[in-house]
Write a protein that holds these residues in place. Structure first.
Motif: not given
Length: 219
Positions: A190-219
């Motif tokens: 098993s592997s995991w990444a803990t939430p990152d306060a600098s990323l709004g409490g998200l793990p890095p992979d989740a933050a990267a996904i949501l950043a794409r939505y923000a860049q696309a103007g969908l947020s």
């Protein structure tokens, strides 16, 4: 712009299913954790995703007030909660507008609402109030007859939610501060990444996904 939630989604609904989270935690201590406890991780993850996107994301009934200033005109009004499901009442300065025979024209994903043929090509100066249904249909939502609705949450948003819920689980259960990977004979890896306060409490992979939505103007 003012957005009011007229009808909230049912309590306990999340952007990903409890079954999907249990499957991802297969072989972990999650097998001994109750459904309500795991559901709370999903609820927290859904709240973090919604906060990062900066708008409501679960399907519900909303009322949005927008203004077109004096001397302005617009081809469309931008509604905040997407995808759009249906458009209800539209008023201008308190007067109901007629959508015409063909109904309102709108972009489901963009959230852009066009004037009806009766209003012409533009939204003219005024205070508009739009009542509409929008947002992603999530697992567990039902129609007015009680029938289950097909979920419309994008696969990557589900993945971001599950990743966040999983990291919350591991952080709470094991308290590891860094990215970790474990392998035990007969148990698996098993592997995991803990939430990152600098990323709004998200793990890095989740933050990267949501950043794409923000860049696309969908947020």
């Amino acid at each position: 712009m003012t957005l009011t939630i007229l009808e909230s989604p049912a309590q306990g609904l999340a952007l990903a299913s409890l079954a999907a989270l249990r499957e991802q935690l297969s072989g972990e201590p999650a097998a001994q954790i109750s459904d309500p406890a795991l559901s709370e991780y999903l609820a927290q993850a859904t709240a973090l995703v919604q906060s990062t996107l900066g708008r409501p994301v679960l399907a519900g009934l909303y009322r949005q007030t927008l203004r077109v200033g004096d001397g302005e005109r617009r081809l469309s009004l931008a509604l905040a909660v997407t995808p759009l499901i249906s458009i209800g009442d539209v008023t201008q300065d308190g007067f109901a507008l007629d959508p015409g025979r063909d109904g309102w024209e709108s972009g489901a994903l963009s959230g852009l609402l066009c004037p009806s043929i009766l209003q012409g090509a533009w939204w003219w100066p005024g205070r508009y109030r739009v009542t509409y249904r929008g947002g992603w249909i999530v697992p567990g939502m039902k129609d007015e007859q009680g029938n289950a609705l097909a979920a419309t949450v994008p696969a990557d948003i589900r993945a971001a939610t599950l990743s966040t819920a999983r990291s919350l689980f591991y952080t709470t259960q094991r308290g590891d501060p860094l990215l970790r990977s474990e392998s035990e004979q007969g148990v698996g890896a098993s592997s995991w990444a803990t939430p990152d306060a600098s990323l709004g409490g998200l793990p890095p992979d989740a933050a990267a996904i949501l950043a794409r939505y923000a860049q696309a103007g969908l947020s």
